[in-house]
Scaffold this motif. Structure first.
Motif, PDB file in Angstrom:
ATOM      1  N   ALA A   8       5.037 -15.217  -3.400  1.00  0.00           N
ATOM      2  CA  ALA A   8       6.243 -16.057  -3.338  1.00  0.00           C
ATOM      3  C   ALA A   8       7.361 -15.444  -4.176  1.00  0.00           C
ATOM      4  N   GLY A   9       8.575 -15.526  -3.646  1.00  0.00           N
ATOM      5  CA  GLY A   9       9.755 -15.081  -4.382  1.00  0.00           C
ATOM      6  C   GLY A   9       9.651 -13.652  -4.881  1.00  0.00           C
ATOM      7  N   GLY A  10       9.997 -13.454  -6.148  1.00  0.00           N
ATOM      8  CA  GLY A  10       9.990 -12.122  -6.745  1.00  0.00           C
ATOM      9  C   GLY A  10       8.599 -11.555  -6.963  1.00  0.00           C
ATOM     10  N   ASP A  16       3.904  -5.501  -4.349  1.00  0.00           N
ATOM     11  CA  ASP A  16       4.133  -4.253  -3.622  1.00  0.00           C
ATOM     12  C   ASP A  16       3.908  -3.016  -4.489  1.00  0.00           C
ATOM     13  N   VAL A  17       4.148  -3.141  -5.792  1.00  0.00           N
ATOM     14  CA  VAL A  17       3.951  -1.994  -6.681  1.00  0.00           C
ATOM     15  C   VAL A  17       2.649  -2.092  -7.476  1.00  0.00           C
ATOM     16  N   GLY A  18       1.799  -3.043  -7.120  1.00  0.00           N
ATOM     17  CA  GLY A  18       0.468  -3.127  -7.712  1.00  0.00           C
ATOM     18  C   GLY A  18       0.402  -3.752  -9.088  1.00  0.00           C
TER      19      GLY A  18
END
Length: 84
Positions: A8-10, A16-18
């Motif tokens: 959710a959100g940020g 995405d960058v683990g």
């Protein structure tokens, strides 16, 4: 410790960058599955994720963010009297 959260959100950017372990839905089954996967993961990989999380948090404190903002302002308006 690894962070388990929805995208959710940020938090999607962090997934995405683990930096976090994303779960599909905020329900007990999804959380259980994510935690089971973490238990099976190589401890060195979990430790590396933890270190990346610490580095990310240290780089995004209020003082660090303020310093980056001021650095941008100084580049954008170099003729202002920055030094006292």
């Amino acid at each position: 410790l690894p962070v388990v959260a929805t995208r959710a959100g940020g938090l999607a950017d962090l997934a995405d960058v683990g930096l976090i372990e994303p779960i599909a839905r905020p329900d007990a089954a999804s959380i259980r599955a994510a935690l089971a996967e973490l238990r099976e993961r190589d401890p060195a990989e979990v430790a590396a994720q933890r270190e990346r999380g610490h580095a990310f948090a240290a780089a995004h404190t209020r003082p660090a963010e303020a310093a980056r903002l001021v650095a941008h302002w100084r580049r954008w308006w170099p003729d202002l009297p920055w030094e006292r």
